[in-house]
Design a protein around this motif. Structure first.
Motif, PDB file in Angstrom:
ATOM      1  N   SER A 187       0.852  -1.190   0.000  1.00  0.00           N
ATOM      2  CA  SER A 187       0.000   0.000   0.000  1.00  0.00           C
ATOM      3  C   SER A 187       0.888   1.239   0.000  1.00  0.00           C
ATOM      4  CB  SER A 187      -0.919   0.023   1.229  1.00  0.00           C
ATOM      5  OG  SER A 187      -0.165   0.269   2.409  1.00  0.00           O
ATOM      6  N   ARG A 188       0.265   2.376  -0.220  1.00  0.00           N
ATOM      7  CA  ARG A 188       0.989   3.654  -0.202  1.00  0.00           C
ATOM      8  C   ARG A 188       1.584   3.920   1.176  1.00  0.00           C
ATOM      9  NH1 ARG A 188       0.058   9.131  -2.658  1.00  0.00           N
ATOM     10  NH2 ARG A 188       0.584  10.657  -1.067  1.00  0.00           N
ATOM     11  N   GLU A 189       0.775   3.707   2.221  1.00  0.00           N
ATOM     12  CA  GLU A 189       1.220   4.007   3.576  1.00  0.00           C
ATOM     13  C   GLU A 189       2.338   3.070   4.037  1.00  0.00           C
ATOM     14  OE1 GLU A 189      -2.355   5.939   2.685  1.00  0.00           O
ATOM     15  OE2 GLU A 189      -1.981   3.779   2.651  1.00  0.00           O
ATOM     16  N   TYR A 190       2.400   1.896   3.454  1.00  0.00           N
ATOM     17  CA  TYR A 190       3.422   0.912   3.818  1.00  0.00           C
ATOM     18  C   TYR A 190       4.825   1.480   3.649  1.00  0.00           C
ATOM     19  CZ  TYR A 190       4.820  -4.043   4.362  1.00  0.00           C
ATOM     20  OH  TYR A 190       5.327  -5.238   4.817  1.00  0.00           O
ATOM     21  N   ILE A 191       5.004   2.329   2.616  1.00  0.00           N
ATOM     22  CA  ILE A 191       6.342   2.807   2.251  1.00  0.00           C
ATOM     23  C   ILE A 191       6.941   3.679   3.351  1.00  0.00           C
ATOM     24  CG2 ILE A 191       7.602   4.243   0.602  1.00  0.00           C
ATOM     25  CD1 ILE A 191       5.547   3.246  -1.523  1.00  0.00           C
ATOM     26  N   SER A 192       6.151   4.612   3.883  1.00  0.00           N
ATOM     27  CA  SER A 192       6.682   5.518   4.909  1.00  0.00           C
ATOM     28  C   SER A 192       7.065   4.763   6.177  1.00  0.00           C
ATOM     29  CB  SER A 192       5.661   6.615   5.222  1.00  0.00           C
ATOM     30  OG  SER A 192       5.451   7.436   4.095  1.00  0.00           O
ATOM     31  N   GLU A 193       6.243   3.782   6.560  1.00  0.00           N
ATOM     32  CA  GLU A 193       6.587   3.010   7.758  1.00  0.00           C
ATOM     33  C   GLU A 193       7.764   2.069   7.486  1.00  0.00           C
ATOM     34  OE1 GLU A 193       4.579   0.283  11.292  1.00  0.00           O
ATOM     35  OE2 GLU A 193       3.317   1.018   9.651  1.00  0.00           O
ATOM     36  N   TYR A 194       7.853   1.559   6.256  1.00  0.00           N
ATOM     37  CA  TYR A 194       8.986   0.706   5.866  1.00  0.00           C
ATOM     38  C   TYR A 194      10.317   1.441   6.037  1.00  0.00           C
ATOM     39  CZ  TYR A 194      12.387  -0.939   2.369  1.00  0.00           C
ATOM     40  OH  TYR A 194      13.531  -1.313   1.715  1.00  0.00           O
ATOM     41  N   ILE A 195      10.364   2.692   5.604  1.00  0.00           N
ATOM     42  CA  ILE A 195      11.598   3.472   5.730  1.00  0.00           C
ATOM     43  C   ILE A 195      12.012   3.591   7.191  1.00  0.00           C
ATOM     44  CG2 ILE A 195      12.587   5.779   5.435  1.00  0.00           C
ATOM     45  CD1 ILE A 195      10.951   6.068   2.920  1.00  0.00           C
ATOM     46  N   TYR A 196      11.038   3.811   8.043  1.00  0.00           N
ATOM     47  CA  TYR A 196      11.311   4.012   9.465  1.00  0.00           C
ATOM     48  C   TYR A 196      11.654   2.698  10.168  1.00  0.00           C
ATOM     49  CZ  TYR A 196      10.523   5.404  14.327  1.00  0.00           C
ATOM     50  OH  TYR A 196      10.664   5.637  15.677  1.00  0.00           O
ATOM     51  N   ARG A 197      10.851   1.663   9.926  1.00  0.00           N
ATOM     52  CA  ARG A 197      11.028   0.391  10.637  1.00  0.00           C
ATOM     53  C   ARG A 197      12.201  -0.429  10.094  1.00  0.00           C
ATOM     54  NH1 ARG A 197       7.772   1.054  15.043  1.00  0.00           N
ATOM     55  NH2 ARG A 197       5.578   1.390  14.472  1.00  0.00           N
ATOM     56  N   CYS A 198      12.297  -0.507   8.768  1.00  0.00           N
ATOM     57  CA  CYS A 198      13.233  -1.443   8.149  1.00  0.00           C
ATOM     58  C   CYS A 198      14.569  -0.806   7.761  1.00  0.00           C
ATOM     59  CB  CYS A 198      12.604  -2.086   6.917  1.00  0.00           C
ATOM     60  SG  CYS A 198      11.072  -2.980   7.281  1.00  0.00           S
ATOM     61  N   LEU A 199      14.552   0.485   7.452  1.00  0.00           N
ATOM     62  CA  LEU A 199      15.794   1.159   7.066  1.00  0.00           C
ATOM     63  C   LEU A 199      16.360   2.033   8.182  1.00  0.00           C
ATOM     64  CD1 LEU A 199      14.877   2.255   3.414  1.00  0.00           C
ATOM     65  CD2 LEU A 199      15.988   0.154   4.185  1.00  0.00           C
ATOM     66  N   GLU A 252       7.019  13.649   9.900  1.00  0.00           N
ATOM     67  CA  GLU A 252       6.585  12.997  11.145  1.00  0.00           C
ATOM     68  C   GLU A 252       5.076  12.776  11.141  1.00  0.00           C
ATOM     69  OE1 GLU A 252       8.005  15.691  14.066  1.00  0.00           O
ATOM     70  OE2 GLU A 252      10.106  15.027  13.927  1.00  0.00           O
ATOM     71  N   ASN A 253       4.332  13.775  10.667  1.00  0.00           N
ATOM     72  CA  ASN A 253       2.876  13.633  10.587  1.00  0.00           C
ATOM     73  C   ASN A 253       2.489  12.528   9.605  1.00  0.00           C
ATOM     74  OD1 ASN A 253       2.542  15.744  12.397  1.00  0.00           O
ATOM     75  ND2 ASN A 253       2.311  17.292  10.789  1.00  0.00           N
ATOM     76  N   LEU A 254       3.214  12.474   8.494  1.00  0.00           N
ATOM     77  CA  LEU A 254       2.953  11.439   7.498  1.00  0.00           C
ATOM     78  C   LEU A 254       3.217  10.059   8.082  1.00  0.00           C
ATOM     79  CD1 LEU A 254       2.396  10.649   4.481  1.00  0.00           C
ATOM     80  CD2 LEU A 254       4.863  10.864   4.116  1.00  0.00           C
ATOM     81  N   LEU A 255       4.299   9.913   8.823  1.00  0.00           N
ATOM     82  CA  LEU A 255       4.641   8.623   9.416  1.00  0.00           C
ATOM     83  C   LEU A 255       3.583   8.183  10.428  1.00  0.00           C
ATOM     84  CD1 LEU A 255       6.537   6.245   9.892  1.00  0.00           C
ATOM     85  CD2 LEU A 255       7.829   7.687  11.493  1.00  0.00           C
ATOM     86  N   ARG A 256       3.150   9.101  11.283  1.00  0.00           N
ATOM     87  CA  ARG A 256       2.124   8.748  12.275  1.00  0.00           C
ATOM     88  C   ARG A 256       0.846   8.285  11.571  1.00  0.00           C
ATOM     89  NH1 ARG A 256       4.402  13.035  15.422  1.00  0.00           N
ATOM     90  NH2 ARG A 256       3.080  14.574  14.377  1.00  0.00           N
ATOM     91  N   ARG A 257       0.469   9.006  10.524  1.00  0.00           N
ATOM     92  CA  ARG A 257      -0.741   8.629   9.787  1.00  0.00           C
ATOM     93  C   ARG A 257      -0.564   7.257   9.136  1.00  0.00           C
ATOM     94  NH1 ARG A 257      -2.489   9.047   4.504  1.00  0.00           N
ATOM     95  NH2 ARG A 257      -4.744   9.351   4.236  1.00  0.00           N
ATOM     96  N   ALA A 258       0.608   7.012   8.566  1.00  0.00           N
ATOM     97  CA  ALA A 258       0.861   5.735   7.903  1.00  0.00           C
ATOM     98  C   ALA A 258       0.790   4.581   8.901  1.00  0.00           C
ATOM     99  CB  ALA A 258       2.224   5.767   7.223  1.00  0.00           C
ATOM    100  N   ILE A 259       1.393   4.760  10.088  1.00  0.00           N
ATOM    101  CA  ILE A 259       1.367   3.707  11.106  1.00  0.00           C
ATOM    102  C   ILE A 259      -0.065   3.401  11.518  1.00  0.00           C
ATOM    103  CG2 ILE A 259       1.999   3.171  13.487  1.00  0.00           C
ATOM    104  CD1 ILE A 259       4.615   4.727  13.008  1.00  0.00           C
ATOM    105  N   ASN A 260      -0.877   4.434  11.717  1.00  0.00           N
ATOM    106  CA  ASN A 260      -2.275   4.228  12.125  1.00  0.00           C
ATOM    107  C   ASN A 260      -3.055   3.466  11.054  1.00  0.00           C
ATOM    108  OD1 ASN A 260      -1.955   5.541  14.571  1.00  0.00           O
ATOM    109  ND2 ASN A 260      -2.533   7.550  13.757  1.00  0.00           N
TER     110      ASN A 260
END
Length: 450
Positions: free
Chosen positions: A42-54, A64-72
């Motif tokens: 999904s689109r939101e998967y990418i932002s959390e992937y960068i944070y969690r996996c990279l 930061e707002n984008l990441l919080r929204r993506a995680i939710n």
């Protein structure tokens, strides 16, 4: 260690200098070029992937707002982020073509970076896309070299996609710079792509020449008139040698889109009439294939637009054609159609006929094409490229000694003839269509970071 980095619209590649020689760095097994594509669940998967996996944090509050929204959203959808669910390059393209409905697929994010008027979180998402792709390439290059890469020169077009000129360019460069820094580059410089291509050609010259460089990439065409030769070898300050410089957002992707629009879309209802006698609105046939226009794609793939297409289908004089357009929406086929047009363009560069095969639902639709049909379809973007050359000739007020053409789309015999029609008596030469920009960027990186 420093590298030249061609973050291209169609492909990405990197190279470095060893003992004054350019060495391209393989990225996928022995392949030197990786398609500028990415896909995820999904689109939101990418932002959390960068944070969690990279382990890469956002660069600002919007991120930061984008990441919080993506995680939710990922939590609500029951998605747990894993590194093996995100794909790049040919793997991403293959996965999309296999099942376009169930992946979020991105091609050529460089085409979006100059769009003005977007929300901060949208710009932050573009930054995430670029960061993820750059990190993937950087890690592959470092693994191949067994060394950390800390400096880079990144290629840039004269003008990015966008309607606001310098404002669009500043925004695009800001996104690229922040994404590169997040990816782990400690020092980042930029160089114009046609200038970089010229630097690679200059290394072959034994005499000074006025060189017209025509760089026809996937997203842009850039033209530069540059004084080149032994007198300037290895010099860092080259401003006085740049005699003319222009570019616009017309490239290989535009050729493919125009082929799709002119030759494929009539089979989807383009040019047909409704029962009222009114034509079916043109944007329905353009927006679905305008893969380099994020706003056009957004408009086409909304639920509301699907309702509008179904209403057009009910009132159409050719409902079987509009039914195909419904499939384009439901199965997210825009990229697939443009891909078939690209394949046809390449095939017809060396043969007299080609049949494009489109799979629409359960239907296999065959569209016969000829080189003449392709020439007619791309007349508008080709004329734009010719006008760029004419503009540079006016700027520089000189005739070139030689024309150096580069960029993947410069292989087209149609474009070569178009260039020749502007300067019929000037020699045209070419080097590595895909690698000359990368090689020139590597040479410039060697100068910048000695």
């Amino acid at each position: 260690m420093a590298i030249g980095f061609d973050f291209g619209t169609s492909n990405c590649s990197v190279a470095h200098i060893i003992d004054k020689q350019v060495h391209a760095i393989p990225l996928a097994q022995d392949e030197l070029y990786i398609p500028s594509t990415m896909c995820a669940p999904s689109r939101e998967y990418i932002s959390e992937y960068i944070y969690r996996c990279l382990n890469i944090s956002p660069s600002d509050t919007a991120g930061e707002n984008l990441l919080r929204r993506a995680i939710n959203i990922n939590q609500q959808d029951g998605l747990e982020v894993h590194s093996d669910e995100v794909f790049f390059g040919q793997e991403a393209l293959d996965l999309y073509l296999d099942d376009p409905r169930h992946v979020y697929y991105v091609k050529s994010p460089k085409s979006f970076l100059g769009i003005i008027g977007l929300k901060d979180t949208q710009l932050a998402f573009f930054e995430d896309l670029v960061c993820a792709m750059m990190t993937n390439i950087k890690q592959k290059a470092e693994a191949k070299l067994a060394a950390e890469i800390t400096e880079t020169v990144i290629g840039r077009p004269v003008n990015f996609h966008g309607r606001k000129g310098d404002e669009s360019n500043r925004q695009a460069l800001s996104i690229l710079n922040k994404a590169a820094s997040r990816a782990g580059f400690k020092h980042v410089e930029f160089q114009f792509e046609p200038v970089a291509a010229g630097l690679d050609y200059e290394a072959t010259l034994n005499t000074d020449k006025n060189v017209l460089i025509v760089d026809i990439g996937g997203g842009t065409t850039d033209c530069s008139m540059i004084q080149m030769g032994p007198r300037w070898h290895g010099k860092f300050e080259r401003n006085e040698t740049l005699l003319g410089h222009t570019g616009r957002r017309t490239g290989g992707n535009d050729l493919d889109i125009f082929i799709t629009f002119r030759k494929f879309m009539p089979e989807f209802g383009f040019g047909s009439q409704q029962l009222s006698g009114l034509p079916v609105p043109i944007p329905q046939f353009w927006n679905c294939i305008a893969i380099n226009d994020v706003e056009a794609q957004r408009k086409f793939y909304t639920v509301e637009n699907l309702r509008q297409i179904k209403q057009l289908w009910k009132n159409s004089g050719h409902p079987e054609k509009l039914n195909r357009l419904i499939h384009v929406h439901q199965d997210t086929l825009g990229h697939s159609l443009v891909r078939e047009a690209e394949k046809a363009k390449i095939a017809l560069a060396g043969q007299e006929s080609h049949s494009a095969m489109l799979t629409i639902g359960k239907e296999n639709l065959m569209i016969p094409l000829t080189p003449e049909a392709i020439t007619t379809a791309i007349e508008e973007p080709v004329n734009k490229i010719k006008r760029l050359i004419e503009e540079v000739l006016v700027q520089s007020a000189i005739k070139p000694d030689v024309i150096y053409i580069t960029g993947g789309s410069a292989r087209s015999p149609i474009l070569r003839e178009a260039i020749k029609s502007v300067l019929p008596n000037t020699e045209i030469v070419s080097g590595n269509y895909f690698g000359s920009v990368t090689a020139g960027l590597a040479r410039w990186a060697d100068l910048c970071f000695r």
